[in-house]
Motif scaffolding. Structure first.
Motif, PDB file in Angstrom:
ATOM      1  N   LYS A  29     -15.283   0.981  -4.831  1.00 21.01           N
ATOM      2  CA  LYS A  29     -16.350   1.073  -5.824  1.00 21.01           C
ATOM      3  C   LYS A  29     -17.584   0.329  -5.314  1.00 21.01           C
ATOM      4  O   LYS A  29     -17.484  -0.563  -4.485  1.00 21.01           O
ATOM      5  CB  LYS A  29     -15.913   0.430  -7.149  1.00 21.01           C
ATOM      6  N   LYS A  86      -1.235  11.659  -5.932  1.00 24.09           N
ATOM      7  CA  LYS A  86      -2.560  11.269  -6.404  1.00 24.09           C
ATOM      8  C   LYS A  86      -3.585  12.314  -6.029  1.00 24.09           C
ATOM      9  O   LYS A  86      -3.452  13.010  -5.043  1.00 24.09           O
ATOM     10  CB  LYS A  86      -2.984   9.950  -5.763  1.00 24.09           C
ATOM     11  N   PRO A 116     -10.267   4.224  -4.198  1.00 22.52           N
ATOM     12  CA  PRO A 116     -10.277   2.909  -4.834  1.00 22.52           C
ATOM     13  C   PRO A 116     -11.399   1.992  -4.338  1.00 22.52           C
ATOM     14  O   PRO A 116     -11.327   0.789  -4.473  1.00 22.52           O
ATOM     15  CB  PRO A 116      -8.899   2.355  -4.482  1.00 22.52           C
ATOM     16  N   ARG A 158      -9.685  10.657  -5.590  1.00 22.80           N
ATOM     17  CA  ARG A 158      -9.582   9.304  -6.138  1.00 22.80           C
ATOM     18  C   ARG A 158      -9.702   8.294  -5.009  1.00 22.80           C
ATOM     19  O   ARG A 158      -8.862   8.212  -4.138  1.00 22.80           O
ATOM     20  CB  ARG A 158      -8.252   9.141  -6.878  1.00 22.80           C
ATOM     21  N   ASP A 193      -5.900   0.934  -8.137  1.00 24.34           N
ATOM     22  CA  ASP A 193      -5.632   1.557  -9.427  1.00 24.34           C
ATOM     23  C   ASP A 193      -4.365   0.952 -10.024  1.00 24.34           C
ATOM     24  O   ASP A 193      -3.676   0.162  -9.390  1.00 24.34           O
ATOM     25  CB  ASP A 193      -5.558   3.080  -9.326  1.00 24.34           C
ATOM     26  N   SER A 194      -4.026   1.308 -11.239  1.00 29.73           N
ATOM     27  CA  SER A 194      -2.890   0.710 -11.946  1.00 29.73           C
ATOM     28  C   SER A 194      -1.568   0.969 -11.217  1.00 29.73           C
ATOM     29  O   SER A 194      -0.682   0.130 -11.211  1.00 29.73           O
ATOM     30  CB  SER A 194      -2.815   1.224 -13.366  1.00 29.73           C
ATOM     31  N   GLU A 195      -1.416   2.127 -10.576  1.00 29.74           N
ATOM     32  CA  GLU A 195      -0.187   2.447  -9.836  1.00 29.74           C
ATOM     33  C   GLU A 195      -0.036   1.512  -8.636  1.00 29.74           C
ATOM     34  O   GLU A 195       1.032   1.010  -8.364  1.00 29.74           O
ATOM     35  CB  GLU A 195      -0.218   3.902  -9.379  1.00 29.74           C
TER      36      GLU A 195
END
Length: 82
Positions: A10, A2, A8, A6, A74-76
């Motif tokens: 917010k 990754k 995660p 990035r 995240d989607s992963e």
């Protein structure tokens, strides 16, 4: 692997708008040296700020970090937890 940038985490709210409602324009934040221009710019684009700056935000907005931040996997990460 990754990307390092990035994160995660917010913002739950528009920080600068909340500060404005609380009486802190970006001009006032800079003039009174509450937050620097680099920090204000980071808030504009939704980038993370230091814990020191988070402390200032919580003081100015009379809130807790959890009122400002949220964890969004995240989607992963979602796929591996299912």
């Amino acid at each position: 692997m990754k990307g390092v940038d990035r994160v995660p985490i917010k913002y739950r709210i528009d920080i600068l708008e909340a500060l404005k409602v609380a009486g802190y324009s970006t001009y006032k934040l800079r003039k009174e040296k509450l937050l620097g221009e680099a920090t204000i710019q980071r808030l504009r684009v939704g980038a993370p700020v230091s814990w020191e700056n988070m402390s200032v935000l919580c003081r100015l907005l009379n809130c807790q970090p959890g009122d400002i931040l949220e964890y969004v996997p995240d989607s992963e990460e979602k796929a591996t937890s299912e």
